[in-house]
Design a protein around this motif. Structure first.
Motif, PDB file in Angstrom:
ATOM      1  N   VAL A 193     -42.240  51.981 -19.837  1.00  0.00           N
ATOM      2  CA  VAL A 193     -43.500  51.619 -20.430  1.00  0.00           C
ATOM      3  C   VAL A 193     -43.940  50.407 -19.384  1.00  0.00           C
ATOM      4  O   VAL A 193     -43.229  49.394 -18.675  1.00  0.00           O
ATOM      5  N   LYS A 194     -45.452  50.394 -19.280  1.00  0.00           N
ATOM      6  CA  LYS A 194     -46.099  49.393 -18.593  1.00  0.00           C
ATOM      7  C   LYS A 194     -46.724  48.264 -19.462  1.00  0.00           C
ATOM      8  O   LYS A 194     -47.720  48.743 -20.085  1.00  0.00           O
ATOM      9  N   SER A 195     -46.127  46.998 -19.484  1.00  0.00           N
ATOM     10  CA  SER A 195     -46.741  46.193 -20.382  1.00  0.00           C
ATOM     11  C   SER A 195     -47.426  45.229 -19.720  1.00  0.00           C
ATOM     12  O   SER A 195     -47.329  44.571 -18.907  1.00  0.00           O
ATOM     13  N   VAL A 196     -48.646  45.178 -20.111  1.00  0.00           N
ATOM     14  CA  VAL A 196     -49.718  44.161 -19.701  1.00  0.00           C
ATOM     15  C   VAL A 196     -49.484  42.795 -20.174  1.00  0.00           C
ATOM     16  O   VAL A 196     -49.789  42.458 -21.299  1.00  0.00           O
ATOM     17  N   ASP A 197     -49.349  41.873 -18.986  1.00  0.00           N
ATOM     18  CA  ASP A 197     -49.239  40.672 -19.406  1.00  0.00           C
ATOM     19  C   ASP A 197     -50.506  39.783 -19.278  1.00  0.00           C
ATOM     20  O   ASP A 197     -51.289  40.329 -18.670  1.00  0.00           O
ATOM     21  N   GLY A 198     -50.400  38.543 -19.402  1.00  0.00           N
ATOM     22  CA  GLY A 198     -51.772  37.676 -19.179  1.00  0.00           C
ATOM     23  C   GLY A 198     -52.035  36.838 -20.649  1.00  0.00           C
ATOM     24  O   GLY A 198     -52.146  37.338 -21.685  1.00  0.00           O
ATOM     25  N   ILE A 199     -52.518  35.586 -20.071  1.00  0.00           N
ATOM     26  CA  ILE A 199     -52.784  34.586 -21.046  1.00  0.00           C
ATOM     27  C   ILE A 199     -54.451  34.658 -21.186  1.00  0.00           C
ATOM     28  O   ILE A 199     -54.961  34.536 -20.097  1.00  0.00           O
ATOM     29  N   GLY A 200     -55.038  34.305 -22.418  1.00  0.00           N
ATOM     30  CA  GLY A 200     -56.223  34.001 -22.533  1.00  0.00           C
ATOM     31  C   GLY A 200     -56.991  34.313 -24.114  1.00  0.00           C
ATOM     32  O   GLY A 200     -56.172  34.635 -24.906  1.00  0.00           O
ATOM     33  N   SER A 201     -58.244  34.406 -24.099  1.00  0.00           N
ATOM     34  CA  SER A 201     -58.782  34.664 -25.178  1.00  0.00           C
ATOM     35  C   SER A 201     -58.721  36.261 -25.522  1.00  0.00           C
ATOM     36  O   SER A 201     -58.291  37.072 -24.519  1.00  0.00           O
ATOM     37  N   ARG A 202     -59.237  36.901 -26.598  1.00  0.00           N
ATOM     38  CA  ARG A 202     -59.242  38.067 -26.889  1.00  0.00           C
ATOM     39  C   ARG A 202     -59.961  38.842 -25.856  1.00  0.00           C
ATOM     40  O   ARG A 202     -59.416  39.998 -25.390  1.00  0.00           O
TER      41      ARG A 202
END
Length: 330
Positions: free
Chosen positions: A267-276
């Motif tokens: 599984v490649k899980s996309v990380d990243g913080i922010g708005s929608r």
């Protein structure tokens, strides 16, 4: 526009507290490989960081049929959708899983997971950050600390109470992923234990965590998948999950080198913080070039994402293309 996690400094302030309170052990205290097991006794009473003896493992009885996943079957996809919490005891900064009572968090995962079913069976996941990156080199110069058997046993017992999976998350520092994964060999012989890799904490020679982003290659991820496939074949286990988290395109290089291996769901899980909007932009960018054999995943941050607006709803997450098959909350 900032769509990443805000840099490696996000975890720096929490590390000293975690290492004191979490039950991590030094590199010389790695778990020893053992025989396949199916039960852990005494795990619920073991406290992280305590001087209690190692948990007692109950040997797997001779079975008349192959062992299955906690909620039935031998394959993860397409029957299941995985929904989980990540974290480590002793710090809220490392995720929801480390907050409050562990059994309460496991039951909470079940509630959070229900809206994600959408025609599938949801399978709860406890993603324990087992190898924790640290800002100092340690005795072996690897900038990481491994979790004790007692701590892992507690999390596996909690996962089993909700018929879920335990994933051991690896932040390797200057070590390499395969070395760290092998340190947990006896746990990987359990039918409900898998692996998650955190490449942004994979440092090269001379690099120091919290100062730079790390990275890995498709070849290194593939070597872990091949190793897990060997364990599955040797012990006739159900399919194992191998997740790799990716915050930016540069964090995983040459992903086409990731092959399909029997008994392993990558599984490649996309990380990243922010708005929608920011998170959707990151998801589209990072998912480009995904090998067909690799399943899509998506990560949400209870605190950090809300600084930019409302947390994405399950309906909004499932509207992503490709539709995530693993949703992780931190």
């Amino acid at each position: 526009m900032q769509s990443g996690r805000g840099g490696p400094a996000v975890l720096a302030a929490a590390l000293s507290t975690v290492l004191l309170a979490s039950g991590c052990v030094g590199a010389s205290d790695r778990p020893q490989a053992g025989s396949p097991t199916s039960g852990v006794s005494g795990a619920a009473s073991a406290r992280p960081g305590s001087a209690q003896p190692a948990p007692t493992l109950t040997p797997t009885p001779t079975a008349t049929s192959p062992v299955e996943l906690p909620r039935g079957g031998r394959a993860i996809f397409p029957h299941y959708r995985l929904v989980g919490f990540a974290g480590h005891p002793g710090s809220t900064a490392l995720g929801r899983l480390g907050v409050g009572d562990l059994d309460d968090r496991a039951r909470e995962i079940e509630k959070v997971a229900k809206p994600y079913a959408d025609g599938r069976t949801v399978l709860p996941v406890l993603e324990l950050i087992a190898t924790v990156v640290q800002g100092s080199p340690g005795r072996d110069g690897m900038y990481r600390t491994r979790s004790s058997d007692a701590l892992i046993a507690r999390h596996l017992a909690a996962a089993r109470k909700v018929q879920g999976l335990l994933l051991l998350n690896i932040q390797p520092g200057r070590s390499d992923f395969l070395t760290e994964v092998r340190a947990y060999a006896k746990w990987l012989r359990e039918p409900d234990v898998g692996i998650a890799l955190d490449p942004e904490w994979r440092m090269g020679p001379g690099q120091v965590p919290m100062r730079v982003y790390g990275h890995t290659t498709g070849q290194e991820i593939d070597s872990v998948a091949r190793y897990l496939s060997g364990i599955v074949a040797a012990d006739d286990l159900p399919q194992k999950v191998l997740v790799f988290h990716q915050v930016a395109v540069s964090v995983v290089r040459d992903q086409q080198a990731i092959r399909s291996h029997p008994g392993v769901a990558v599984v490649k899980s996309v990380d990243g913080i922010g708005s929608r909007q920011m998170k959707e932009h990151t998801y589209r960018a990072v998912m480009k070039g995904r090998p067909r054999s690799v399943h899509p995943g998506f990560k949400l941050f209870y605190e950090e994402d809300r600084r930019f607006g409302p947390l994405m709803t399950p309906k909004q997450v499932l509207a992503l293309t490709p539709e995530p098959e693993y949703i992780l909350y931190e």
